[in-house]
Design a protein around this motif. Structure first.
Motif, PDB file in Angstrom:
ATOM      1  N   ASN A  21     -14.924 -10.946   9.457  1.00  0.00           N
ATOM      2  CA  ASN A  21     -15.581  -9.712   9.051  1.00  0.00           C
ATOM      3  C   ASN A  21     -14.591  -8.690   8.483  1.00  0.00           C
ATOM      4  O   ASN A  21     -15.013  -7.673   7.928  1.00  0.00           O
ATOM      5  CB  ASN A  21     -16.320  -9.081  10.235  1.00  0.00           C
ATOM      6  CG  ASN A  21     -17.541  -9.893  10.621  1.00  0.00           C
ATOM      7  OD1 ASN A  21     -18.170 -10.545   9.788  1.00  0.00           O
ATOM      8  ND2 ASN A  21     -17.871  -9.886  11.920  1.00  0.00           N
ATOM      9  N   MET A  22     -13.299  -8.960   8.609  1.00  0.00           N
ATOM     10  CA  MET A  22     -12.281  -8.043   8.106  1.00  0.00           C
ATOM     11  C   MET A  22     -11.122  -8.852   7.532  1.00  0.00           C
ATOM     12  O   MET A  22     -10.788  -9.921   8.032  1.00  0.00           O
ATOM     13  CB  MET A  22     -11.757  -7.121   9.218  1.00  0.00           C
ATOM     14  CG  MET A  22     -12.804  -6.223   9.833  1.00  0.00           C
ATOM     15  SD  MET A  22     -12.096  -5.111  11.057  1.00  0.00           S
ATOM     16  CE  MET A  22     -13.555  -4.242  11.625  1.00  0.00           C
ATOM     17  N   TYR A  23     -10.545  -8.318   6.478  1.00  0.00           N
ATOM     18  CA  TYR A  23      -9.338  -8.959   5.950  1.00  0.00           C
ATOM     19  C   TYR A  23      -8.496  -7.922   5.212  1.00  0.00           C
ATOM     20  O   TYR A  23      -8.999  -6.897   4.742  1.00  0.00           O
ATOM     21  CB  TYR A  23      -9.687 -10.121   5.016  1.00  0.00           C
ATOM     22  CG  TYR A  23     -10.125  -9.720   3.630  1.00  0.00           C
ATOM     23  CD1 TYR A  23      -9.200  -9.663   2.587  1.00  0.00           C
ATOM     24  CD2 TYR A  23     -11.452  -9.399   3.348  1.00  0.00           C
ATOM     25  CE1 TYR A  23      -9.589  -9.307   1.311  1.00  0.00           C
ATOM     26  CE2 TYR A  23     -11.847  -9.046   2.075  1.00  0.00           C
ATOM     27  CZ  TYR A  23     -10.914  -8.988   1.056  1.00  0.00           C
ATOM     28  OH  TYR A  23     -11.296  -8.621  -0.199  1.00  0.00           O
ATOM     29  N   MET A  24      -7.203  -8.211   5.113  1.00  0.00           N
ATOM     30  CA  MET A  24      -6.268  -7.393   4.361  1.00  0.00           C
ATOM     31  C   MET A  24      -5.315  -8.324   3.614  1.00  0.00           C
ATOM     32  O   MET A  24      -4.922  -9.365   4.137  1.00  0.00           O
ATOM     33  CB  MET A  24      -5.465  -6.475   5.287  1.00  0.00           C
ATOM     34  CG  MET A  24      -6.251  -5.312   5.881  1.00  0.00           C
ATOM     35  SD  MET A  24      -6.720  -4.092   4.621  1.00  0.00           S
ATOM     36  CE  MET A  24      -5.111  -3.471   4.147  1.00  0.00           C
ATOM     37  N   VAL A  25      -4.969  -7.932   2.400  1.00  0.00           N
ATOM     38  CA  VAL A  25      -4.082  -8.743   1.565  1.00  0.00           C
ATOM     39  C   VAL A  25      -3.069  -7.818   0.894  1.00  0.00           C
ATOM     40  O   VAL A  25      -3.420  -6.744   0.413  1.00  0.00           O
ATOM     41  CB  VAL A  25      -4.857  -9.517   0.486  1.00  0.00           C
ATOM     42  CG1 VAL A  25      -3.895 -10.220  -0.469  1.00  0.00           C
ATOM     43  CG2 VAL A  25      -5.805 -10.521   1.106  1.00  0.00           C
ATOM     44  N   GLY A  26      -1.831  -8.252   0.858  1.00  0.00           N
ATOM     45  CA  GLY A  26      -0.793  -7.550   0.109  1.00  0.00           C
ATOM     46  C   GLY A  26       0.020  -8.562  -0.691  1.00  0.00           C
ATOM     47  O   GLY A  26       0.381  -9.623  -0.165  1.00  0.00           O
ATOM     48  N   SER A  27       0.282  -8.264  -1.948  1.00  0.00           N
ATOM     49  CA  SER A  27       1.027  -9.185  -2.797  1.00  0.00           C
ATOM     50  C   SER A  27       2.021  -8.416  -3.654  1.00  0.00           C
ATOM     51  O   SER A  27       1.713  -7.327  -4.155  1.00  0.00           O
ATOM     52  CB  SER A  27       0.098  -9.975  -3.719  1.00  0.00           C
ATOM     53  OG  SER A  27      -0.770 -10.808  -2.980  1.00  0.00           O
ATOM     54  N   LEU A  28       3.189  -9.012  -3.808  1.00  0.00           N
ATOM     55  CA  LEU A  28       4.186  -8.534  -4.754  1.00  0.00           C
ATOM     56  C   LEU A  28       4.454  -9.671  -5.734  1.00  0.00           C
ATOM     57  O   LEU A  28       4.731 -10.797  -5.310  1.00  0.00           O
ATOM     58  CB  LEU A  28       5.477  -8.122  -4.033  1.00  0.00           C
ATOM     59  CG  LEU A  28       5.377  -6.944  -3.063  1.00  0.00           C
ATOM     60  CD1 LEU A  28       6.715  -6.728  -2.359  1.00  0.00           C
ATOM     61  CD2 LEU A  28       4.955  -5.670  -3.795  1.00  0.00           C
ATOM     62  N   GLU A  29       4.366  -9.377  -7.026  1.00  0.00           N
ATOM     63  CA  GLU A  29       4.533 -10.418  -8.030  1.00  0.00           C
ATOM     64  C   GLU A  29       5.507  -9.960  -9.100  1.00  0.00           C
ATOM     65  O   GLU A  29       5.635  -8.762  -9.384  1.00  0.00           O
ATOM     66  CB  GLU A  29       3.188 -10.760  -8.688  1.00  0.00           C
ATOM     67  CG  GLU A  29       2.142 -11.306  -7.746  1.00  0.00           C
ATOM     68  CD  GLU A  29       0.853 -11.646  -8.466  1.00  0.00           C
ATOM     69  OE1 GLU A  29       0.749 -11.289  -9.660  1.00  0.00           O
ATOM     70  OE2 GLU A  29      -0.020 -12.262  -7.856  1.00  0.00           O
ATOM     71  N   ALA A  30       6.157 -10.916  -9.700  1.00  0.00           N
ATOM     72  CA  ALA A  30       7.042 -10.663 -10.838  1.00  0.00           C
ATOM     73  C   ALA A  30       6.824 -11.763 -11.864  1.00  0.00           C
ATOM     74  O   ALA A  30       6.684 -12.934 -11.511  1.00  0.00           O
ATOM     75  CB  ALA A  30       8.500 -10.625 -10.396  1.00  0.00           C
ATOM     76  N   GLU A  31       6.773 -11.367 -13.124  1.00  0.00           N
ATOM     77  CA  GLU A  31       6.704 -12.325 -14.229  1.00  0.00           C
ATOM     78  C   GLU A  31       7.902 -12.099 -15.132  1.00  0.00           C
ATOM     79  O   GLU A  31       8.238 -10.956 -15.454  1.00  0.00           O
ATOM     80  CB  GLU A  31       5.411 -12.148 -15.014  1.00  0.00           C
ATOM     81  CG  GLU A  31       4.151 -12.410 -14.202  1.00  0.00           C
ATOM     82  CD  GLU A  31       2.882 -12.243 -15.024  1.00  0.00           C
ATOM     83  OE1 GLU A  31       2.987 -12.382 -16.272  1.00  0.00           O
ATOM     84  OE2 GLU A  31       1.822 -11.961 -14.442  1.00  0.00           O
ATOM     85  N   PHE A  32       8.516 -13.177 -15.577  1.00  0.00           N
ATOM     86  CA  PHE A  32       9.755 -13.056 -16.339  1.00  0.00           C
ATOM     87  C   PHE A  32       9.902 -14.258 -17.264  1.00  0.00           C
ATOM     88  O   PHE A  32       9.316 -15.327 -17.028  1.00  0.00           O
ATOM     89  CB  PHE A  32      10.957 -12.985 -15.390  1.00  0.00           C
ATOM     90  CG  PHE A  32      10.911 -13.986 -14.278  1.00  0.00           C
ATOM     91  CD1 PHE A  32      11.308 -15.305 -14.469  1.00  0.00           C
ATOM     92  CD2 PHE A  32      10.433 -13.620 -13.021  1.00  0.00           C
ATOM     93  CE1 PHE A  32      11.257 -16.226 -13.447  1.00  0.00           C
ATOM     94  CE2 PHE A  32      10.376 -14.543 -11.990  1.00  0.00           C
ATOM     95  CZ  PHE A  32      10.792 -15.853 -12.199  1.00  0.00           C
ATOM     96  N   SER A  37       6.234 -19.083 -19.281  1.00  0.00           N
ATOM     97  CA  SER A  37       7.047 -18.088 -18.591  1.00  0.00           C
ATOM     98  C   SER A  37       7.008 -18.376 -17.097  1.00  0.00           C
ATOM     99  O   SER A  37       6.263 -19.245 -16.631  1.00  0.00           O
ATOM    100  CB  SER A  37       6.550 -16.668 -18.883  1.00  0.00           C
ATOM    101  OG  SER A  37       5.196 -16.523 -18.492  1.00  0.00           O
ATOM    102  N   GLY A  38       7.824 -17.652 -16.366  1.00  0.00           N
ATOM    103  CA  GLY A  38       7.935 -17.906 -14.933  1.00  0.00           C
ATOM    104  C   GLY A  38       7.501 -16.717 -14.099  1.00  0.00           C
ATOM    105  O   GLY A  38       7.276 -15.621 -14.619  1.00  0.00           O
ATOM    106  N   GLY A  39       7.363 -16.958 -12.822  1.00  0.00           N
ATOM    107  CA  GLY A  39       6.970 -15.899 -11.912  1.00  0.00           C
ATOM    108  C   GLY A  39       7.387 -16.200 -10.493  1.00  0.00           C
ATOM    109  O   GLY A  39       7.744 -17.338 -10.146  1.00  0.00           O
ATOM    110  N   ALA A  40       7.380 -15.164  -9.685  1.00  0.00           N
ATOM    111  CA  ALA A  40       7.671 -15.295  -8.260  1.00  0.00           C
ATOM    112  C   ALA A  40       6.704 -14.380  -7.520  1.00  0.00           C
ATOM    113  O   ALA A  40       6.262 -13.360  -8.061  1.00  0.00           O
ATOM    114  CB  ALA A  40       9.117 -14.923  -7.957  1.00  0.00           C
ATOM    115  N   PHE A  41       6.369 -14.741  -6.292  1.00  0.00           N
ATOM    116  CA  PHE A  41       5.410 -13.931  -5.548  1.00  0.00           C
ATOM    117  C   PHE A  41       5.699 -13.990  -4.061  1.00  0.00           C
ATOM    118  O   PHE A  41       6.338 -14.919  -3.549  1.00  0.00           O
ATOM    119  CB  PHE A  41       3.975 -14.393  -5.815  1.00  0.00           C
ATOM    120  CG  PHE A  41       3.697 -15.831  -5.473  1.00  0.00           C
ATOM    121  CD1 PHE A  41       3.330 -16.206  -4.184  1.00  0.00           C
ATOM    122  CD2 PHE A  41       3.798 -16.819  -6.429  1.00  0.00           C
ATOM    123  CE1 PHE A  41       3.068 -17.529  -3.864  1.00  0.00           C
ATOM    124  CE2 PHE A  41       3.539 -18.143  -6.131  1.00  0.00           C
ATOM    125  CZ  PHE A  41       3.178 -18.501  -4.847  1.00  0.00           C
TER     126      PHE A  41
END
Length: 785
Positions: free
Chosen positions: A687-698, A709-713
């Motif tokens: 009934n509850m959720y939380m999400v956090g993401s950090l992404e980079a594309e290069f 291209s590439g990425g990291a997360f």
């Protein structure tokens, strides 16, 4: 390819025709032996003129072209002029003028009639397209000059498609009754591709970054599918303007392209394009002020709507937005014909631009009418509603430019031109809108594949200009190994003629043990309205009906399901009437190719009727920026949701779930509260959720034409709380109901393809629970064919 092997022996080239004309001229000179060398001193008079060889053209017409009458006294030079006039008429293949005593004999061979026009060797351009280009038509008199001009036009059409090596040769095939078949033999040649795009003079932005801005692309692996690597001169002209817009939006006001060099390879199948540029210095806003030359306009009031601040990088779009806000305020204040003139002062010492907005009273010019032409399907009202002015309103040039951009943004037209001209009097203006329509509907048959649902088929019909009313209609039928999805959506973008979008949606989804040991079905029906509540904010209101059910595939009491799932299955169909709203604030599309932006979304649904009552809340925030001269994109995402029941209880099918991009590294349903009961091991969602993401594309250092291209997360996510279902644990065990954060790191490979962008994720869970289902690799592919 069409064949004319048997008839090629009958072909008569234009060189042969030219030779015949030359021979005729020589015969003419021989046929006038009586003319002395000093012909200009000799005169002749003929008692009669005979015309021979003409079948279609009247004798009188030929004499009219020759300009010769019976009994007329002529010099040798005048006889030669008559001959030249007949040749120049373009009606005759050969002309002979022969004096025979007192009779002048004119012998002509008429050009044949075109029986039919054919094209050979054409694959890229179809016959219908070529027929619209050429001027030579069946049943018209054949003209060598016109056929040569047609060949040049065909070659130019191929050049516009990048086939500069195309060759077109017109030939004729003789038929009976003085008729010919006109055949254009076409050798299309290969595309003249752009093998390399380079820049000279750029220091701030790399070649790689600038190439991403251009419409012209370098030839890559998918050159057979991507046509933007074909050399088109007009596209290079557009690219120069795009480059200037790119630099201006970043404060480089002195930027200019000094030259564009396009070097053609020896084989004429490739170009090497070099842009010579001067970047200049980056300027920022200095002092921003408002002064009024309009007595009724208070400068201080208009300063309150300015959002320009000193120190911000200068961009023309910021200035235009400020002018638009002040003119909108003037309309609210009842001030017609107010104009805002920006006066810019350059400060080279500190690299700033002072902007003074001057409020003036513009000329009293009104819109007399708006004329729309070229639309055969699209209704006039669809185009007219893109204007914020109507007939009789004060004329505002900026509003006309903005309307033109909105018309083009509809994507209904190949071309759209909007111009203003003087009307019936100097204080009246007529706005002309000239459009050329293009297809807006598509029927696609496709295949789908994902690591979660396997292979499937999809049929989709989409029409973005339904019945010419600017409405959108989409119907999708798809099915995979474990699920079926049927959906219908309809959008009216201007409900009741207002800036209000009306939408209707209906759908049915059915799963068969899709990542679970039970079957599901869900039906939804809804409608809503969406309208602006700010410059970059929109609010949506909706109403809908929802029905869903969970079923045991075995027919009842499967031990693989477990007591909690069995108790939820026992609820059978659950119906709910839902009303809701959603608020969106988005700055990501601000300016040309923006370097940063923010997206905020907040939505709530309230079940107010039916078997249950609940409040479902979702929120999302996304912030994005580019660093290292815009080579690297950084993105932060935070989102969450909550489901709160006041009547009834949530089931697994109702609860919130983590979608594929919410938490990479795990299967769908691979994390969250879980019920283990004997052989049953089912994810219950939460009934509850939380999400956090950090992404980079290069960039990966590969040629950008490959589109790779590439990425990291880094992902962190938590989902918890199954509500009242926790009371149905029975003899089993309920795990992670109070939540447990999972942490994942990974790398991505992005590949832009004609079938859409693909993303390949390689993920490793840093923190997980014992019963989670991991997934190291994930890719989603959808192909249309």
């Amino acid at each position: 390819m069409k064949k004319t092997t048997q008839s090629r022996a009958a072909n008569l080239s234009f060189r042969t025709i030219a030779n015949r004309v030359l021979i005729a001229a020589l015969l003419t000179s021989v046929a006038l032996p009586s003319l002395p060398d000093r012909a200009h001193a000799q005169s002749y008079s003929f008692g009669s003129v005979q015309v021979q060889g003409n079948a279609r053209i009247e004798t009188g017409t030929i004499l009219s072209y020759a300009g010769i009458a019976r009994g007329q006294t002529l010099s040798a030079a005048e006889l030669n002029d008559a001959y030249q006039r007949l040749v120049a008429s373009g009606l005759f293949e050969t002309v002979e003028i022969t004096p025979r005593g007192g009779t002048l004999v004119i012998n002509v061979t008429e050009y044949p009639t075109v029986n039919r026009v054919r094209f050979e060797g054409n694959r890229r351009l179809k016959d219908d397209a070529l027929e619209s280009i050429v001027q030579s038509k069946p049943r018209l008199v054949f003209s060598p000059s016109k056929a040569e001009a047609d060949a040049a036009k065909i070659a130019e059409a191929y050049a516009q498609q990048g086939r500069l090596a195309a060759r077109v040769t017109p030939k004729i095939i003789r038929r009976s009754d003085n008729r010919v078949d006109l055949v254009y033999e076409i050798i299309e040649g290969k595309n003249s591709e752009v093998n390399r795009i380079g820049f000279v003079g750029n220091t701030v932005y790399s070649d790689r970054r600038l190439r991403r801005v251009l419409q012209t692309k370098q030839a890559g692996l998918l050159r057979q599918l991507i046509q933007r690597d074909t050399f088109v001169e007009d596209r290079l002209q557009f690219d120069q303007q795009v480059l200037r817009d790119f630099y201006l939006s970043r404060g480089y006001i002195d930027f200019r392209t000094t030259a564009v060099d396009a070097e053609l390879a020896r084989e004429r199948d490739a170009y090497f394009v070099t842009f010579n540029v001067q970047e200049g210095q980056q300027f920022r806003f200095g002092e921003v002020t408002v002064v009024s030359d309009y007595p009724a306009a208070d400068a201080e009031l208009y300063e309150t709507v300015l959002k320009l601040r000193p120190g911000v990088v200068y961009s023309p779009s910021h200035v235009e937005n400020a002018i638009a806000r002040m003119e909108t305020l003037a309309v609210r204040e009842g001030l017609d014909f107010l104009r805002v003139e920006p006066r810019i002062t350059r400060n080279d010492r500190d690299l700033t631009l002072d902007v003074e907005f001057v409020l003036t009273r513009g000329p009293r010019i009104f819109v007399e009418r708006i004329d729309v032409e070229g639309n055969t399907t699209t209704l006039d009202q669809v185009i007219r509603r893109q204007f914020k002015i109507v007939e009789g309103d004060p004329f505002n040039p900026r509003q006309i430019r903005e309307a033109a951009e909105r018309i083009r943004a509809l994507n209904f037209f190949e071309n759209a031109e909007v111009n203003a001209r003087e009307g019936s009097s100097p204080d009246r203006v007529v706005v002309d809108v000239d459009v050329a329509e293009k297809p807006t509907g598509s029927l696609s048959f496709g295949g789908t594949y994902s690591t979660n649902s396997g292979f499937g088929l999809a049929i989709s019909f989409t029409e973005t200009n339904f019945l010419g009313r600017g409405q959108s209609l989409n119907l999708t039928l798809s099915g995979a190994e474990s699920n079926q999805n049927y959906s219908l959506s309809f959008i009216e973008p201007a409900f009741l003629g207002r800036d209000v979008a009306f939408n209707f949606d209906a759908g049915y989804v059915e799963t068969s043990t899709y990542n679970a040991e039970y079957d599901t079905s869900a039906t939804n029906f809804g409608m809503g309205l969406t309208f602006p509540v700010g410059e970059r904010a929109r609010l949506g209101l909706r109403f809908g009906l929802e029905a869903s059910a969970m079923r045991d595939p075995t027919g009842g009491g499967s031990p693989a399901v477990g007591s909690i799932i069995n108790s939820e299955i026992a609820q059978a169909n659950v119906y709910a009437g839902v009303v809701g709203y959603n608020y969106t604030f988005d700055t990501r599309d601000a300016g040309f190719d923006p370097t940063k932006g923010v997206l905020l979304e907040f939505a709530q649904d309230f079940a107010v009727g039916g078997d249950v009552q609940f409040v479902r809340t979702r929120a999302r925030a996304v912030a994005e920026t580019r660093i290292l001269n815009e080579e690297v994109t950084l993105r932060a995402i935070v989102k969450g949701g909550m489901l709160n029941y006041s009547k009834g209880s949530s089931r697994t099918i109702d609860r919130l779930a983590l979608l594929g991009d919410d938490l990479r590294g795990f299967e769908a349903g691979g994390v969250g509260p879980r019920h283990i009961d004997g052989t049953a091991n089912n994810t219950l969602y939460g009934n509850m959720y939380m999400v956090g993401s950090l992404e980079a594309e290069f960039p990966l250092g590969l040629p950008e034409e490959y589109g790779v291209s590439g990425g990291a997360f880094y992902d962190i996510s938590n989902i918890w709380d199954v509500g009242a279902s926790a009371n149905s644990v029975g003899t089993g065990t309920l795990l992670y109901n109070n939540g447990s954060a999972r942490h994942v790191v990974g790398l991505s490979v992005f590949w832009d393809t004609p079938i859409g962008p693909l993303r390949f994720n390689f993920a490793k869970a840093l923190k997980k629970e014992q019963n989670d289902r991991e997934q190291f690799f994930n890719v989603s592919i959808r192909s249309e064919f």
